[in-house]
Design an enzyme around this catalytic site. Structure first.
Site, mmCIF file in Angstrom:
data_model
loop_
_atom_site.group_PDB
_atom_site.id
_atom_site.type_symbol
_atom_site.label_atom_id
_atom_site.label_comp_id
_atom_site.label_asym_id
_atom_site.label_seq_id
_atom_site.Cartn_x
_atom_site.Cartn_y
_atom_site.Cartn_z
ATOM 1 N N TYR A 22 87.964 -14.532 74.348
ATOM 2 C CA TYR A 22 87.177 -14.576 75.547
ATOM 3 C C TYR A 22 87.857 -13.762 76.579
ATOM 4 C CZ TYR A 22 85.001 -16.357 79.811
ATOM 5 O OH TYR A 22 84.467 -16.739 80.922
ATOM 6 N N ASP A 35 93.597 -7.142 77.194
ATOM 7 C CA ASP A 35 93.023 -7.949 78.270
ATOM 8 C C ASP A 35 94.289 -8.866 78.410
ATOM 9 O OD1 ASP A 35 92.299 -10.119 79.781
ATOM 10 O OD2 ASP A 35 90.492 -10.450 78.562
ATOM 11 N N LYS A 67 94.174 -13.785 87.379
ATOM 12 C CA LYS A 67 94.866 -15.055 87.352
ATOM 13 C C LYS A 67 96.083 -14.848 88.067
ATOM 14 C CE LYS A 67 92.510 -16.988 83.267
ATOM 15 N NZ LYS A 67 91.609 -17.908 83.264
HETATM 16 N N1 PMP Z 1 90.124 -12.766 80.122
HETATM 17 C C1 PMP Z 1 90.886 -13.659 79.711
HETATM 18 C C2 PMP Z 1 91.836 -13.574 78.421
HETATM 19 C C3 PMP Z 1 90.595 -14.956 80.175
HETATM 20 O O1 PMP Z 1 91.437 -15.956 79.527
HETATM 21 C C4 PMP Z 1 89.519 -15.279 81.166
HETATM 22 C C5 PMP Z 1 89.590 -16.509 81.937
HETATM 23 N N2 PMP Z 1 89.954 -17.402 81.054
HETATM 24 C C6 PMP Z 1 88.850 -14.124 81.527
HETATM 25 C C7 PMP Z 1 89.325 -12.898 81.074
HETATM 26 C C8 PMP Z 1 88.000 -14.153 82.666
HETATM 27 O O2 PMP Z 1 88.598 -14.483 83.899
HETATM 28 P P1 PMP Z 1 87.796 -14.876 85.170
HETATM 29 O O3 PMP Z 1 87.495 -16.394 84.994
HETATM 30 O O4 PMP Z 1 88.734 -14.746 86.378
HETATM 31 O O5 PMP Z 1 86.763 -14.167 85.465
#
Ligand code: PMP
Length: 455
Positions: free
Chosen positions: A163, A265, A293
């Protein structure tokens, strides 16, 4: 040692009993949900907040504690899906942000704090330049655009089961069902939502994690057409799945051979597994990195960055990167305080020690009760995996015992251990956790292990 099978009937009874206990102690959340459903689809602001039996509504959180609207108190191991390695309302943040709120939280103009935070991110992650945005989703969206702009190519490759946020190009094969997968050698590109055009999903190719041969094959078959590979260096949306020895090195070599931009990511791993995230921990540098985050200490901030030649393509006539709230002083202050005063070298040492205490404690309990599970962790991130053997990719994850995982979640929640919903998440530690918080978690896990193996 061969793990005992857990009796499905015992797990079923436990789920029923714990669901009833959950409902009995959270009536105000249920009432709010019923009301919220009129004005919010599913009664929640993000569909990730919708989960059985029903979402808890939170009243407040301080330090490592969180209270729901029924005044139940929990030790928080959810921590905003890992956005809070600093814990809630850290005193250092409160002090600085209070001042900022009184002096303007939003200028849509550059400020000195943006420069300071950019310098700190470059230093930590070994990159030349960085740009700010407001979430993990924006960071991966912007990095993908930059990679496409730099290469003049359209295709994107991602890992099956990962994700990367909720924009269309990465909402592909996030959690494909067993009938949708396609062959392991050529996984299908499955849209994760209605509303994603088929043509868009088809531009994202999918490969299994921990499988450099599959990656090499897909890049060779699409030679000259792939802009980027986007991946989590450690998969953290199917529990925690570690890179096999040599995997990241192989990915680096293969992407270089094909002139494909490698995007890490590190939205989850960035500020949690080492001061310099996976880049530092595994010593394999990508071309671009995405952050969000925990870099913001609980304030919304995202960033992406990388090598100068790539980042300098962000200029008129080349690649656009925009955003009204980018680099706002509230987020910049939060990032600076979090990264320079809270998530210090000492904090990462504490994460390692407390994670070791929690993971080895869980593992000892698992082995003593011969449960078909294992515990694993990295820095501030850890989890129990509901499979007897270590997972290597998403297809392995599909075989986990979902009922057992759900029973575990209910059991912990009902005993004051606040855990992220969803069976694919992990706990996060924060600098405000104490060893007695860890021991409280272990004591409940011990009870769970005993009850779930009771005849
Ligand atoms: N990349 C990863 C690996 C994530 O775990 C998440 C959110 N769980 C995101 C991107 C997306 O981040 P956001 O919810 O702040 O848009």
């Amino acid at each position: 040692m061969l793990a005992k099978r857990v009796d499905a009937a015992v797990v079923g009874r436990l789920i029923q009993k714990e669901s009833e206990a959950f409902r009995a102690r959270t009536p105000q959340s249920y009432r709010l949900l019923e009301r919220a459903k009129h004005s919010l689809p599913l009664g929640v602001p993000s569909s990730f907040q919708d989960y059985p039996p029903y979402p808890l509504y939170v009243r407040k959180a301080i330090g490592a504690r969180i209270w729901d609207v029924d005044d139940n108190e929990y030790i928080d191991f959810h921590l905003g899906f890992g956005a809070l390695a600093a814990g809630h309302s850290h005193p250092k943040l409160v002090e600085v942000l209070r001042r900022r709120v009184a002096e303007g939280t939003m200028y849509a103009m550059p400020c000195e704090e943006a420069v300071l935070l950019a310098e700190e991110l470059c230093r930590r992650f070994g990159i030349d330049q960085v740009r700010f945005c407001n979430s993990g989703t924006e960071s991966t969206m912007d990095a993908v655009r930059l990679a496409r702009g730099a290469t003049g190519r359209d295709l994107l490759v991602k890992i099956e089961g990962s994700y990367h946020g909720h924009h269309d190009y990465v909402m592909v094969s996030v959690k494909p069902g067993p009938d949708e997968l396609g062959p392991l050698e050529h996984p299908a590109s499955v849209a994760f939502s209605k509303g994603i055009p088929e043509a868009v999903a088809a531009m994202t190719l999918v490969v299994p994690y921990n499988n450099p041969d599959a990656l090499a094959r897909v890049l060779a078959e699409n030679a000259g057409r792939v802009a980027a590979l986007i991946m989590e260096p450690v998969m953290m949306n199917i529990g925690i799945v570690h890179p096999a020895a040599g995997y990241l090195q192989a990915v680096r070599r293969i992407t270089q051979e094909h002139d494909v931009v490698l995007i890490y990511d590190e939205v989850k791993t960035g500020a949690t597994i080492a001061p310099g995230g996976a880049c530092e921990r595994f010593g394999v540098q990508p071309d671009l990195i995405c952050l969000a985050k925990s870099i913001g200490g609980g304030v919304t901030v995202g960033a992406f960055g990388g090598r100068r030649e790539l980042m300098e393509l962000i200029r008129p006539g080349e690649v656009q990167h925009l955003g009204t709230f980018n680099g706002n002083p509230l987020a910049m202050d939060a990032g600076i305080v979090t990264l320079t005063e809270i998530l210090t070298a000492e904090a990462y040492k504490q994460f390692e020690e407390q994670q070791e205490r929690l993971v080895s404690g869980c593992q000892e309990i698992i082995e003593r009760h011969e449960l078909p599970m294992y515990a694993t962790g990295l820095g501030a991130k850890g989890c129990v995996m509901f499979a007897a053997e270590p997972l290597s990719d998403y297809r392995d994850y599909m075989g986990i015992d979902k009922d057992l995982a759900y029973a575990h979640w209910l059991y912990l929640m009902n005993r004051g251990i606040f855990m992220p919903p969803g069976l694919d998440e992990q706990w996060t530690l924060c600098v405000q956790h104490t060893n007695s918080d860890i021991d409280a978690h272990l004591a409940v896990f011990e009870e769970f292990a005993r009850d779930v193996t009771a005849a």
